[in-house]
Design an enzyme around this catalytic site. Sequence first.
Site, PDB file in Angstrom:
ATOM      1  N   CYS A 127     -20.219 -83.421  71.594  1.00  0.00           N
ATOM      2  CA  CYS A 127     -20.538 -83.705  70.192  1.00  0.00           C
ATOM      3  C   CYS A 127     -20.866 -85.178  70.048  1.00  0.00           C
ATOM      4  O   CYS A 127     -20.193 -86.016  70.645  1.00  0.00           O
ATOM      5  CB  CYS A 127     -19.324 -83.448  69.306  1.00  0.00           C
ATOM      6  SG  CYS A 127     -19.043 -81.732  68.988  1.00  0.00           S
ATOM      7  N   THR A 130     -22.726 -90.354  64.406  1.00  0.00           N
ATOM      8  CA  THR A 130     -22.700 -91.698  63.825  1.00  0.00           C
ATOM      9  C   THR A 130     -22.274 -91.497  62.386  1.00  0.00           C
ATOM     10  O   THR A 130     -22.865 -90.673  61.671  1.00  0.00           O
ATOM     11  CB  THR A 130     -24.097 -92.358  63.865  1.00  0.00           C
ATOM     12  OG1 THR A 130     -24.562 -92.386  65.205  1.00  0.00           O
ATOM     13  CG2 THR A 130     -24.050 -93.777  63.331  1.00  0.00           C
ATOM     14  N   ARG A 136     -29.075 -94.537  61.385  1.00  0.00           N
ATOM     15  CA  ARG A 136     -30.419 -95.148  61.438  1.00  0.00           C
ATOM     16  C   ARG A 136     -30.396 -96.631  61.812  1.00  0.00           C
ATOM     17  O   ARG A 136     -31.248 -97.403  61.383  1.00  0.00           O
ATOM     18  CB  ARG A 136     -31.162 -94.991  60.097  1.00  0.00           C
ATOM     19  CG  ARG A 136     -31.446 -93.559  59.672  1.00  0.00           C
ATOM     20  CD  ARG A 136     -32.187 -92.734  60.670  1.00  0.00           C
ATOM     21  NE  ARG A 136     -33.564 -93.091  60.988  1.00  0.00           N
ATOM     22  CZ  ARG A 136     -34.627 -92.648  60.360  1.00  0.00           C
ATOM     23  NH1 ARG A 136     -34.514 -91.873  59.327  1.00  0.00           N
ATOM     24  NH2 ARG A 136     -35.834 -92.962  60.777  1.00  0.00           N
ATOM     25  N   LYS A 137     -29.380 -97.016  62.593  1.00  0.00           N
ATOM     26  CA  LYS A 137     -29.331 -98.405  63.057  1.00  0.00           C
ATOM     27  C   LYS A 137     -29.474 -98.459  64.572  1.00  0.00           C
ATOM     28  O   LYS A 137     -29.241 -99.500  65.177  1.00  0.00           O
ATOM     29  CB  LYS A 137     -27.991 -99.044  62.666  1.00  0.00           C
ATOM     30  CG  LYS A 137     -27.820 -99.250  61.174  1.00  0.00           C
ATOM     31  CD  LYS A 137     -26.401 -99.661  60.839  1.00  0.00           C
ATOM     32  CE  LYS A 137     -26.219-101.155  60.926  1.00  0.00           C
ATOM     33  NZ  LYS A 137     -24.838-101.558  60.566  1.00  0.00           N
ATOM     34  N   GLY A 140     -27.044 -94.035  67.478  1.00  0.00           N
ATOM     35  CA  GLY A 140     -27.192 -92.701  68.091  1.00  0.00           C
ATOM     36  C   GLY A 140     -27.935 -92.809  69.415  1.00  0.00           C
ATOM     37  O   GLY A 140     -27.503 -92.277  70.444  1.00  0.00           O
ATOM     38  N   LYS A 141     -29.043 -93.543  69.386  1.00  0.00           N
ATOM     39  CA  LYS A 141     -29.838 -93.731  70.619  1.00  0.00           C
ATOM     40  C   LYS A 141     -28.996 -94.423  71.676  1.00  0.00           C
ATOM     41  O   LYS A 141     -29.087 -94.101  72.867  1.00  0.00           O
ATOM     42  CB  LYS A 141     -31.055 -94.603  70.323  1.00  0.00           C
ATOM     43  CG  LYS A 141     -32.113 -93.907  69.523  1.00  0.00           C
ATOM     44  CD  LYS A 141     -33.203 -94.926  69.165  1.00  0.00           C
ATOM     45  CE  LYS A 141     -33.886 -94.523  67.889  1.00  0.00           C
ATOM     46  NZ  LYS A 141     -34.676 -95.599  67.316  1.00  0.00           N
ATOM     47  N   GLU A 161     -24.680 -80.421  74.834  1.00  0.00           N
ATOM     48  CA  GLU A 161     -24.232 -79.064  74.529  1.00  0.00           C
ATOM     49  C   GLU A 161     -25.079 -78.484  73.399  1.00  0.00           C
ATOM     50  O   GLU A 161     -25.476 -79.197  72.485  1.00  0.00           O
ATOM     51  CB  GLU A 161     -22.755 -79.145  74.105  1.00  0.00           C
ATOM     52  CG  GLU A 161     -22.071 -77.805  74.017  1.00  0.00           C
ATOM     53  CD  GLU A 161     -20.638 -77.967  73.537  1.00  0.00           C
ATOM     54  OE1 GLU A 161     -19.847 -78.647  74.237  1.00  0.00           O
ATOM     55  OE2 GLU A 161     -20.314 -77.447  72.460  1.00  0.00           O
TER      56      GLU A 161
END
Length: 258
Positions: A127, A130, A136-137, A140-141, A161
Amino acid sequence: LREHEEFTKVKNIATIELGRYEIETWYFSPFPPEYNESLKLYFCEFCLNFMKRKEQLQRHMVDGKKNKVYGQNLCYLAKLFLDHKTLYYDVDLFLFYVLCECDDRGCHMVGYFSKEKHSEESYNLACILTLPPYQRKGYGKFLIAFSYELSKKEGKVGTPERPLSDLGLLSYRGYWTRVLLDILKKHKGNISIKELSDMTAIKAEDILTTLQSLELIQYRKGQHVICADPKVLDRHLKAAGRGGLEVDVSKLIWTPYK
Ligand code: ACO
């Protein structure tokens, strides 16, 4: 929890307070019954213990960092923002990688991902989340890139997963696209999906679907062939946007879980 029951339940907790944010929740999360009548819960941002009243939180903050049920509480918190996901509350089976912003008040959690200690399906991430105020900062990437760096250290390919949420798929597609385009742009001569997979730890199926969605794959004589016209690559690279925060691998000190 049975999957079906979990998905059809109506949202219970409307808002949470976490650190300096009050955050509106997105979905139902199966808190113990005594919390179900509360519209708002107060989380300790350090140990993630949750309480019904602000005064309880204030009292708790004295020694909250010592709490041992962090992983389980993280799952409750995460489920408020994850829809089609069966969360496992048996946290012993997972490792949790928690990303924090640090200042003079301490380390504030902004997101995390969990990873099974042993995955039969070559999942390298269970899982990912953010927290909404920090989305959007590029976090996540960063977490996705980090999960693949762990796979590289393990010498294994990995994949997230399933099922992926819409936002999960967008983030993963973006990551896979940028990583693959960067390599194709630099690489001279032919390259196979297997070679790309070895270089990136991205599972071959994910490489294939990404390159297919970019129309960089042709099917010739029973084989998938990568056709990377430099002009087409440049066009896709421009559209792929920013790469996010970079993972400095030289700072990653980690031994695979055995
Ligand atoms: N609208 C459009 N595109 C979006 C959005 C959005 N709301 N959010 C992310 N994206 C896309 C964009 O392409 C974005 O890149 P950009 O900002 O350069 O355009 C890219 O995804 C990733 O952006 P990040 O800032 O790196 O990612 P973020 O920190 O926002 O986290 C995450 C992404 C973890 C998926 C977050 O949206 C989240 O926690 N969502 C709720 C929980 C969830 O769905 N988790 C994934 C479930 S699947 C799984 O766990 C295996």
